[in-house]
Design an enzyme around this catalytic site. Structure first.
Site, PDB file in Angstrom:
ATOM      1  N   ASP A  14       0.868  -1.169   0.000  1.00  0.00           N
ATOM      2  CA  ASP A  14       0.000   0.000   0.000  1.00  0.00           C
ATOM      3  C   ASP A  14       0.918   1.236   0.000  1.00  0.00           C
ATOM      4  O   ASP A  14       2.110   1.123   0.305  1.00  0.00           O
ATOM      5  CB  ASP A  14      -0.869  -0.038   1.265  1.00  0.00           C
ATOM      6  CG  ASP A  14      -1.643   1.237   1.481  1.00  0.00           C
ATOM      7  OD1 ASP A  14      -2.375   1.641   0.566  1.00  0.00           O
ATOM      8  OD2 ASP A  14      -1.515   1.837   2.574  1.00  0.00           O
ATOM      9  N   ASP A  16      -0.219   5.062   0.969  1.00  0.00           N
ATOM     10  CA  ASP A  16      -0.472   6.069   2.014  1.00  0.00           C
ATOM     11  C   ASP A  16      -0.612   5.442   3.400  1.00  0.00           C
ATOM     12  O   ASP A  16      -1.432   4.554   3.607  1.00  0.00           O
ATOM     13  CB  ASP A  16      -1.747   6.836   1.672  1.00  0.00           C
ATOM     14  CG  ASP A  16      -1.596   7.635   0.395  1.00  0.00           C
ATOM     15  OD1 ASP A  16      -1.197   8.798   0.484  1.00  0.00           O
ATOM     16  OD2 ASP A  16      -1.845   7.070  -0.689  1.00  0.00           O
ATOM     17  N   ASP A 191      -2.113  -0.475   6.014  1.00  0.00           N
ATOM     18  CA  ASP A 191      -2.312   0.237   7.287  1.00  0.00           C
ATOM     19  C   ASP A 191      -3.771   0.490   7.630  1.00  0.00           C
ATOM     20  O   ASP A 191      -4.081   0.909   8.738  1.00  0.00           O
ATOM     21  CB  ASP A 191      -1.615   1.608   7.235  1.00  0.00           C
ATOM     22  CG  ASP A 191      -2.344   2.573   6.314  1.00  0.00           C
ATOM     23  OD1 ASP A 191      -2.485   2.242   5.123  1.00  0.00           O
ATOM     24  OD2 ASP A 191      -2.800   3.621   6.780  1.00  0.00           O
TER      25      ASP A 191
HETATM   26 MG    MG Z   1      -3.024   3.160   3.318  1.00  0.00          MG
END
Ligand code: MG
Length: 229
Positions: A14, A16, A191
């Site tokens: 991923d 961000d 995240d």
């Molecule tokens: Mg993310």
């Protein structure tokens, strides 16, 4: 303590909140200068088996990390394989233009709220104006209510109106069926709540699913260090 990244891995990342820190707006993120080259170094050592799984538009992924990395953009709405070939998994929202107009009109009175216009989806960001969360939640529920082709995706301070189908878990499985990913051990790092299905998918396919808060103490720098081979 995490073991080092296995050179027989297929690495899925991923962006961000994973490779780079979140910022007030999606446009204001900062990419460490060395990151694009480091990712390509790791990609080469994994025989090409590195892919980005992001909610961002493909053009955004290329702008942040440099062009051409294998990618699933917009949560898997569109996939770019290792040869650069594109596969579109969903259609743009049927009500895209109508919903965009409504959202633009409604947020005039909500300073700090942003609308991100992606190729397939619309995202309402309220990181800078969390007090509008409940009001925005009602609004997007109202828009999406009864829609056959759209689903609501919740992320960090954002509501995403996206086409049904196309997600990071399916994207990971798609990459794992083709070279140079197939036969390798999938490793995914994410995240957000939207990343949990891909974390589970990597484990289901015999690999490792990692979470920035749980496995890297919330530090994107720790992720960047770990993915260098
Ligand atoms: Mg993310």
């Amino acid at each position: 303590m995490l073991p080092a990244l296995n050179p027989n891995s297929a690495l899925f990342l991923d962006i961000d909140g994973t490779l780079i820190d979140l910022a007030a707006t999606p446009q204001s993120v900062e990419v460490p200068l060395a990151l694009p080259a480091q990712l390509r170094q790791t990609q080469a050592k994994l025989n090409g088996a590195l892919a980005i799984l992001s909610g961002r538009k493909l053009a955004d992924i290329d702008r942040l990390l440099g062009p051409g990395l294998p990618s699933a953009a917009e949560h898997g709405a569109i996939l770019r394989d290792a040869s650069g070939k594109l596969t579109q998994q969903v259609q743009r929202l049927a009500s895209y233009d109508k919903w965009l107009k409504t959202l633009q009109a409604e947020i005039i009175d909500m300073p700090g709220v942003l609308i991100e216009e992606k190729e397939f989806s619309l995202v309402v960001h309220y990181r800078q104006a969390p007090k509008f969360e409940a009001e925005l939640s009602q609004l997007v529920d109202h828009l999406i209510g009864g829609s056959e082709d759209a689903v609501l995706m919740l992320a960090h301070c954002a509501f995403e109106l996206k086409p049904r189908g196309g997600n990071k878990a399916d994207a990971l499985a798609w990459f794992m069926q083709q070279p140079p990913f197939s036969g390798r051990i999938p490793v995914f790092i994410g995240d957000d709540i939207t990343d949990e299905p891909a974390i589970e998918k990597a484990i289901e396919l015999g690999g490792i699913g990692l979470h920035v808060a749980r496995d890297f103490a919330g530090q994107t720098q720790a992720v960047r260090d770990w993915v260098i081979l």
